[in-house]
Design a protein around this motif. Sequence first.
Motif, mmCIF file in Angstrom:
data_model
loop_
_atom_site.group_PDB
_atom_site.id
_atom_site.type_symbol
_atom_site.label_atom_id
_atom_site.label_comp_id
_atom_site.label_asym_id
_atom_site.label_seq_id
_atom_site.Cartn_x
_atom_site.Cartn_y
_atom_site.Cartn_z
ATOM 1 N N SER A 58 0.461 -1.233 -0.465
ATOM 2 C CA SER A 58 -0.170 0.140 0.029
ATOM 3 C C SER A 58 0.800 1.247 -0.232
ATOM 4 N N ARG A 59 1.622 1.519 1.097
ATOM 5 C CA ARG A 59 2.648 2.653 1.036
ATOM 6 C C ARG A 59 3.443 2.133 -0.577
ATOM 7 N N GLU A 60 3.643 1.347 -0.968
ATOM 8 C CA GLU A 60 4.285 1.918 -2.770
ATOM 9 C C GLU A 60 3.698 2.576 -3.409
ATOM 10 N N LEU A 61 2.470 1.614 -3.229
ATOM 11 C CA LEU A 61 1.370 2.935 -4.735
ATOM 12 C C LEU A 61 1.037 3.955 -4.267
ATOM 13 N N LEU A 62 1.173 4.380 -2.739
ATOM 14 C CA LEU A 62 1.102 5.552 -2.703
ATOM 15 C C LEU A 62 2.576 6.668 -2.766
ATOM 16 N N GLU A 63 3.307 5.847 -2.863
ATOM 17 C CA GLU A 63 4.739 6.757 -2.860
ATOM 18 C C GLU A 63 5.072 6.952 -4.925
ATOM 19 N N ASN A 64 4.524 6.039 -5.300
ATOM 20 C CA ASN A 64 4.974 6.053 -6.482
ATOM 21 C C ASN A 64 3.557 6.498 -7.750
ATOM 22 N N PRO A 65 3.128 6.850 -7.240
ATOM 23 C CA PRO A 65 1.838 6.690 -8.907
ATOM 24 C C PRO A 65 2.260 6.966 -9.640
ATOM 25 N N ASP A 66 3.614 7.187 -9.864
ATOM 26 C CA ASP A 66 3.820 7.383 -11.442
ATOM 27 C C ASP A 66 4.019 5.719 -12.605
ATOM 28 N N THR A 67 4.217 5.034 -11.022
ATOM 29 C CA THR A 67 4.305 3.254 -11.583
ATOM 30 C C THR A 67 3.725 3.121 -12.911
ATOM 31 N N ASP A 68 4.615 2.475 -13.842
ATOM 32 C CA ASP A 68 3.924 1.665 -15.360
ATOM 33 C C ASP A 68 2.763 1.101 -14.826
ATOM 34 N N VAL A 69 1.421 1.386 -15.887
ATOM 35 C CA VAL A 69 0.298 0.638 -15.627
ATOM 36 C C VAL A 69 0.354 -1.148 -15.117
#
Length: 495
Positions: A58-69
Amino acid sequence: MTIKRRLFISNILMIVIPIVLALMLSALLVLLLWQKFDFQFDNSEDYYGARDSVMEASRELLENPDTDVRKLDFMVSRVDRILTNNHMALRIYETAGESAELGTGTLTYSLGGEPFADPQLTKALDTLGGTGLVGAEGRELYVSEADGAEGSYRIELYSTRKAAEQAPPGHPGGSAGIWFPIAILLGMIAVVVLTSRFLTRFVFQKIRQPLEILAGGVNEIRDGNLDYRIDYTRKDEFRPVCEAFNEMAGRLKESVWAVQKQEMNRKELLAGISHDLRSPLTSIKAYAEGLLDGVAATEEARRRYAGMIKTKAGDIDHMVSRLFLFSKMDLGDYPNYPEDLDPREELQSFFRAADDEYAQQGLKVALGAMEEGLLIHIDPVQFRRVLSNIVENSLKYKERPEVTVSVDMYRAGSTLAITVSDDGPGVTDEALPKLFDVFYRSDASRSSPNRGSGLGLAISEKAITFMHGTIKARHADGGGLRIVIELPVTQAKEA
């Protein structure tokens, strides 16, 4: 298939079949349990590992919103799978950086199951300042605040702790995990029992049937059916046993027949002795009474009476001597001194020596072709006695003033055949196989005691048997009787 091979195959299958079926059963149970109960922990994680993985993701999702789709979809899918498998629900709300009530704010992510509302847990969480881990009655609520690349967030993780406290179904230690090894054990026991029954039937069915066949044959022999034979065609260990049974039945039949024949011969022997002794004894008694009563009044008559008494006593003595000889031969107490002889010389010597005596009694001898250079191992005295009995038999039963006896000798392989044929009256087909029985004579001969005692040919058969040969009676070409003697050839005589 032999029983030994069946036992070998049975032992191998007794090991292989339970193992194979147990493995197949285990695989089937695992498949059924897997389909019915998804394993609770993704990648073999326990409850706490799952909770930590969800919070970290969850934290990784919040910290990297520009992650590849594609990567983002994979991460979201993985988190959702962990939540679902472990009875969890995840809600992430974007906040203004200040504490707020549960379920408030802008919902960013909603994964897993449905969250629950528990005032008791909410109150406990407020006591902790709005974040932390609280739990009661099998439920847990974990709230954490996180700073993301685009703002502040509140992470709410709802867990049904009651299900999590237990090992998941199908997992070792859970309720399904307890029954799993039990099911495997029961399945293996069932497989072993069924395999044992099948293999026992496979082996012992092929043993029971031959035993029943042998038992049936024994019962038939016990009930007196000595002609019964077992027809067994299987190529296993019972086949030689059945063949031995048939051989035993044949020998038993021959033995019984021999005993019956000996008993019949014994009765005939007693009847023959009684008959043949009665005639000369009656004559002796009559001539003795004639002498005592003075019937023979003259010296010449008395001498004639005394001569007849002497002749009849001689006949009795001759018959008793033959009977004694036959008894000794029958008991095996028989003088036998074999030596290598030339059968051609023996035949010619015997008939030349007896030619004059037989000619005076109306018998003519015709010596036919005789093969030279052969040797036979026999007792010469007994061989001459056999020839004498055969010739005397032809002489005693002649119906014309003169009878001709033809003698031939030839080699047939390793056997020497001697044929003595006469042109006398011969015998009937019924009487032919009985000529060598003790005291056997046709009914007509009973009226004439001078035709012999019926022991001559019986003694001849015994003597030839001692010489390891055979003697048989046949019809002669001219209607008379032919006696065929077969003796083993020792060797060819050296030139």
